[in-house]
Design a protein around this motif. Structure first.
Motif: not given
Length: 345
Positions: A118, A107, A109, A74-75, A114-115, A72, A105
């Motif tokens: 996910r 994220l 958000d 960041h943007q 959300n973190v 996971l 993935e």
């Protein structure tokens, strides 16, 4: 070996220093051969041009353990995380003795809710999870839940546990902050005001950056005035606004430390206000946006993560944690950071 003679199984065995029976077991896909031996046979066969290379490669590949590893980040609009994803992809190609399937993935958000959500979803599909996240009880709860399901969690770039019980791969951010402070002490013409931009105080890496930064000045250069940090919330637009605010309210500003996300916004603000090159600026990551800023003097000094090494250590650590869950041990890895000026890029 006669160069005109087609290499045989016996030739492969001699080249690999194993028995003919071992080569036959590798070719048949039998399970009673160590993966390291399979690889040695494959390399030997390639070296002498063995006619059955197609079958041999497929048998060796089929015998390799397979791991599905999730990350996971960041943007996706941020170059640093795109670069990290690419480093992870490239690292999968160099992993010995196993096959890696990546699930990456991005994220948009970044809220703790959300973190955590996910993380749990990715953990249901993967053998181990790597995550860049802020410290928060919901994130900690997700880590505990995944560990209870025997899904190891690795924190990348920023620790997500103050106690160190969550595996971490990244930098010693205390040293990063003190190194940034050293630059200001030695490059600024005289002690003066220094601005600080922080993305989010809940990111432990940034908290440690700022703590190390301030500790250095208390110890070695008390003549500098360190302003209270301004938050960018990891946004380039907000970083630009905060940089303009600092420059407007402090025309005598001597330097600026960008200790969190948003470096491209800071660069834009320095250029648009005509202050590029007039003050010492330390920021993070050598990227397509920061390289020109170093060259033209907008940035003075860049501290960068060794992404290739982080990716390799992350994959290797995850494989160890999954394949030998009862071994225990410390999977935390502190890597040396890279330092750039206009003279060494």
């Amino acid at each position: 070996m006669d160069q005109n003679k087609r290499p045989t199984i016996r030739d492969v065995a001699a080249e690999a220093n194993v028995s003919v029976a071992t080569v036959n077991r590798v070719l048949s896909g039998a399970g009673a051969v160590r993966q390291g031996t399979r690889e040695r046979v494959r390399l030997a066969a390639e070296q002498i041009g063995f006619y059955g290379m197609g079958a041999l490669r497929s048998r060796v590949a089929a015998a390799r353990p397979r791991y599905r590893l999730g990350f996971l980040l960041h943007q996706p609009g941020r170059a640093f995380y795109r670069n990290m994803a690419e480093a992870l992809r490239l690292a999968t190609e160099t992993m010995p003795d196993c096959e890696i399937e990546l699930r990456t993935e991005f994220l948009d958000d970044l809220s703790p809710q959300n973190v955590a959500s996910r993380m749990l979803a990715l953990g249901a599909e993967c053998d181990a999870v790597g995550v860049v996240a802020a410290v928060h009880p919901l994130v900690t709860q997700a880590v505990d839940t995944l560990n209870a399901r025997n899904v190891p969690v690795f924190a990348l770039i920023s620790q997500i546990s103050a106690t160190g019980h969550v595996r971490y791969i990244g930098l010693d951010n205390w040293k990063v902050g003190r190194t940034a402070a050293w630059v200001f002490e030695h490059v600024c013409r005289a002690p003066g005001k220094l601005g600080i931009l922080v993305g989010n105080h809940r990111y432990r890496c940034q908290e440690m950056n700022e703590s190390g930064f301030r500790s250095y000045f208390r110890e070695h250069a008390p003549g500098f005035t360190l302003l209270e940090p301004l938050l960018t919330f990891e946004s380039s637009a907000i970083a630009q606004e905060m940089t303009e605010k600092l420059l407007n309210e402090n025309p005598d500003l001597s330097g600026l430390y960008v200790a969190g996300g948003g470096i491209t916004g800071t660069i834009a603000a320095l250029r648009s206000t005509g202050r590029a090159g007039s003050l010492v600026v330390v920021g993070y990551e050598l990227m397509d946006s920061t390289r020109p800023a170093l060259l033209d003097g907008t940035l003075t000094f860049v501290i960068s993560h060794p992404l290739a090494r982080i990716a390799q250590e992350a994959l290797a650590g995850m494989v160890r944690a999954v394949s030998a869950p009862n071994e225990g041990g410390n999977f935390t890895t502190i890597l040396p950071f890279e330092i750039y000026t206009r003279e060494n890029i």
